[in-house]
Structure formats: structure tokens, C-alpha cells
Design an enzyme around this catalytic site. Structure first.
Site, short mmCIF file in Angstrom:
data_model
loop_
_atom_site.label_atom_id
_atom_site.label_comp_id
_atom_site.label_asym_id
_atom_site.label_seq_id
_atom_site.Cartn_x
_atom_site.Cartn_y
_atom_site.Cartn_z
N HIS A 1 -28.00 -28.85 -27.97
CA HIS A 1 -29.14 -29.66 -27.53
C HIS A 1 -29.99 -28.82 -26.58
CE1 HIS A 1 -31.08 -33.57 -26.79
NE2 HIS A 1 -31.14 -33.22 -25.50
N MET B 1 -32.31 -42.59 -24.58
CA MET B 1 -32.13 -41.98 -23.26
C MET B 1 -31.37 -42.96 -22.37
SD MET B 1 -33.28 -38.93 -23.32
CE MET B 1 -32.81 -38.64 -21.60
N ASP C 1 -33.29 -28.75 -24.26
CA ASP C 1 -34.21 -29.63 -23.55
C ASP C 1 -35.47 -28.89 -23.10
OD1 ASP C 1 -32.85 -32.25 -23.33
OD2 ASP C 1 -31.30 -31.07 -22.31
N ASP D 1 -28.21 -39.72 -24.80
CA ASP D 1 -28.45 -38.56 -23.94
C ASP D 1 -28.64 -39.01 -22.50
OD1 ASP D 1 -29.26 -36.17 -22.80
OD2 ASP D 1 -31.11 -35.99 -23.97
N GLY D 2 -27.76 -38.54 -21.63
CA GLY D 2 -27.90 -38.82 -20.21
C GLY D 2 -26.65 -39.44 -19.62
N HIS E 1 -35.23 -31.23 -27.98
CA HIS E 1 -35.67 -32.48 -27.36
C HIS E 1 -36.92 -32.19 -26.53
CE1 HIS E 1 -34.53 -35.92 -24.31
NE2 HIS E 1 -35.64 -36.16 -24.98
N MET F 1 -39.54 -33.15 -24.15
CA MET F 1 -39.96 -34.08 -23.09
C MET F 1 -41.29 -33.57 -22.57
SD MET F 1 -36.21 -34.53 -21.40
CE MET F 1 -35.69 -32.96 -22.10
N GLY G 1 -27.19 -34.19 -14.92
CA GLY G 1 -26.30 -34.63 -13.85
C GLY G 1 -26.59 -36.00 -13.27
N SER H 1 -25.68 -30.11 -23.95
CA SER H 1 -27.04 -29.81 -23.52
C SER H 1 -27.06 -28.51 -22.74
CB SER H 1 -27.57 -30.93 -22.62
OG SER H 1 -28.73 -30.48 -21.94
N SER I 1 -23.77 -31.90 -18.06
CA SER I 1 -22.80 -31.69 -16.98
C SER I 1 -21.39 -32.09 -17.41
CB SER I 1 -23.23 -32.46 -15.73
OG SER I 1 -23.57 -33.79 -16.03
N MET J 1 -39.00 -29.24 -21.10
CA MET J 1 -39.68 -30.08 -20.09
C MET J 1 -40.96 -29.38 -19.63
SD MET J 1 -36.45 -31.14 -17.75
CE MET J 1 -34.97 -31.86 -18.47
C1 DX5 Z 1 -32.22 -35.12 -19.40
C2 DX5 Z 1 -31.97 -34.30 -20.63
C3 DX5 Z 1 -30.55 -34.26 -20.97
C4 DX5 Z 1 -29.67 -33.67 -19.89
C5 DX5 Z 1 -28.34 -34.35 -19.96
O1 DX5 Z 1 -33.58 -35.25 -19.19
O2 DX5 Z 1 -32.68 -34.80 -21.75
O3 DX5 Z 1 -30.30 -33.67 -22.23
O4 DX5 Z 1 -29.49 -32.30 -19.99
O5 DX5 Z 1 -27.55 -33.93 -18.92
P1 DX5 Z 1 -26.29 -34.77 -18.44
O6 DX5 Z 1 -25.37 -34.88 -19.61
O7 DX5 Z 1 -25.74 -33.95 -17.31
O8 DX5 Z 1 -26.80 -36.13 -17.99
ZN ZN Z 2 -32.06 -34.10 -23.79
#
Ligand code: DX5
Ligand code: ZN
Length: 227
Positions: free
Chosen positions: A40, A144, A42, A178-179, A73, A75, A152, A15, A201, A44
Site C-alpha cells: 500500500h 477509511m 500512500d 485503512d487506518g 492510495h 490522498m 499510527g 502501508s 504501524s 499525500m
Molecule cells: C493514512 C493512510 C494509511 C496509513 C495507515 O492516511 O492512508 O494507509 O499509513 O497507517 P496505520 O495502519 O498506522 O493507521
Molecule cells: Zn492509505
């Protein structure tokens, strides 16, 4: 449209949320050298999740520097209005949050019409029944394992059984997770049936991204007894 892997294939998708955005091109080069399968990405919006990240202009720049599939992704609320812009900017997959889609069936049709693979993402509290009538339009399910919005965070173990439930109901679908995916959690997600592993992370906190990717792949394969 990219080829989808089989549900038996193991993919690692770092990610970019945890990357150093001041040198994103260099970060991507290191992930390519480290044999990442997908990138990946993200997105937001500060509404669906309590955070902002990156959007169409960054994706467009990224598309110019990599041939790896870019796994977008979303969100965001009301994703339909932006699907075309993300597809045009170079998305290979477009994943929407089921909770943000009033007309999920139509949204998935729209994603395919744009030439992208369609993913459906489920928040930790969302039951699997929401997939019951859209199975034929879903290229992959994203489970998720944290509440979306931040990198993180810690893996929510209650989601492991949801992965297993989706695998039971949809034996051939790709399941992305993911997560909080890192060396100490990837095995349980894999054993439950996930086959595409997002890690932010877990990769970027390591000095050698390639070694981190290789270790995640090894642990995921071992948990599924895939050679
Ligand atoms: C969280 C994201 C993830 C995030 C994962 O809302 O969708 O893709 O970057 O990060 P880690 O692997 O650090 O949990
Ligand atoms: Zn994601």
C-alpha cells in the site's frame, strides 16, 4: 491489469508510510518474505490532507524492486491530472478519495483506460450513497477508518457499521480498510465484511513483519470463519 481477488479472499497490504524510507528496498524485501499480498503506497499532497508523503519518483524506484501489486492510495486534490504518471510509474491500483472527485464516474473510467484497477475511498464522515451510481466501475471500495493524513492513529469504531452497510449493498465487491488496523481491531473490520487489510504501524512496529502479517491474516480469517 492485475486480477482482483474474490471478496472472500483475505489480503494483507502493509502501508509503506510506516517503513524506513532510507532503506525502502530492504523493507520491501522483508514484506515479500513475510508474504504480504499488496504493497500500500500512500500519496499525500498537503492539500487534501495536512501532510506530504511520496510520489511518482519513489513509485518508479519501487516498481523496479518488486513484483508485488502496488496499491496506490491518492490522498490528493484533482487526482485526474496525475493518474497517467502514477500508472506509467507502475501502479497496479489507483484509489481516489471520493471527496476529491467532482466527476468520479469519468475518473474511474480514466483509471481503467490506463490499465489499473480502480478503488474509491471514503473518509470516515462520507456516507455510502456516493457509490450508488458507479458500482459497475468500482473494483474495490476503501473504507477509511481514520481521518487520512497520518499513520499510527486510532481506529474509528463508527466506521465498522459503514463496512457492514457496503457489504450488504455490494456483496461481491472487495472492501479494503485503512487506518488503525492491528491485532486488536482487524477482527471487527473483518467480521463486518472487509477483506483487504491495510496496516502501517501494525506491521512496522513489530520486530518480525512476517509474524505480524500472519497474525493479522489469522485473526481476520477467524473473525469471518474462513478456514
Ligand atoms: C493514512 C493512510 C494509511 C496509513 C495507515 O492516511 O492512508 O494507509 O499509513 O497507517 P496505520 O495502519 O498506522 O493507521
Ligand atoms: Zn492509505
Amino acid at each position: 491489469m492485475i486480477d482482483m481477488p474474490s471478496s472472500k479472499d483475505i489480503l494483507i497490504a502493509p502501508s509503506l508510510l510506516s517503513a524506513d524510507f532510507a532503506c525502502l528496498g530492504e523493507e520491501v524485501r522483508k514484506l515479500e518474505a513475510g508474504r504480504a499480498d499488496w504493497l500500500h503506497f500512500d500519496v499525500m499532497d498537503g492539500r487534501f490532507v495536512p501532510n506530504l508523503s511520496v510520489g511518482v519518483p519513489v513509485l518508479k524506484s519501487l516498481r523496479r524492486v518488486t513484483a508485488l501489486p502496488i496499491d496506490v492510495h491518492l490522498m490528493i486534490v484533482e487526482p485526474d491530472s496525475l493518474l497517467g504518471a502514477f500508472a506509467k510509474a507502475g501502479a497496479d491500483t489507483l484509489t481516489v478519495q471520493v471527496e476529491a472527485c467532482t466527476h468520479l464516474h469519468r475518473t474511474l473510467q480514466n483509471i481503467h483506460a490506463l490499465g489499473c484497477r480502480a478503488g474509491v475511498s471514503l473518509n470516515p464522515h462520507t456516507p455510502v450513497d456516493c457509490l450508488d451510481y458507479v458500482g459497475d466501475l468500482v473494483d474495490f471500495v476503501l473504507v477509511m477508518t481514520v481521518n487520512p493524513g497520518f499513520g499510527g492513529q486510532s481506529y474509528i469504531d463508527a466506521c465498522t457499521k459503514k463496512i457492514a452497510e457496503i457489504r450488504r449493498r455490494m456483496p461481491d465487491v472487495c472492501i479494503e480498510v485503512d487506518g488503525g488496523i492491528k491485532a486488536d481491531t482487524v477482527e471487527r473490520a473483518s467480521a463486518a465484511g472487509a477483506n483487504i487489510f491495510v496496516s502501517g504501524s501494525g506491521v512496522f512496529s513489530q520486530p518480525d513483519y512476517g509474524a505480524a502479517i500472519k497474525e493479522l491474516r489469522r485473526l481476520a480469517a477467524q473473525a469471518r470463519r474462513v478456514p
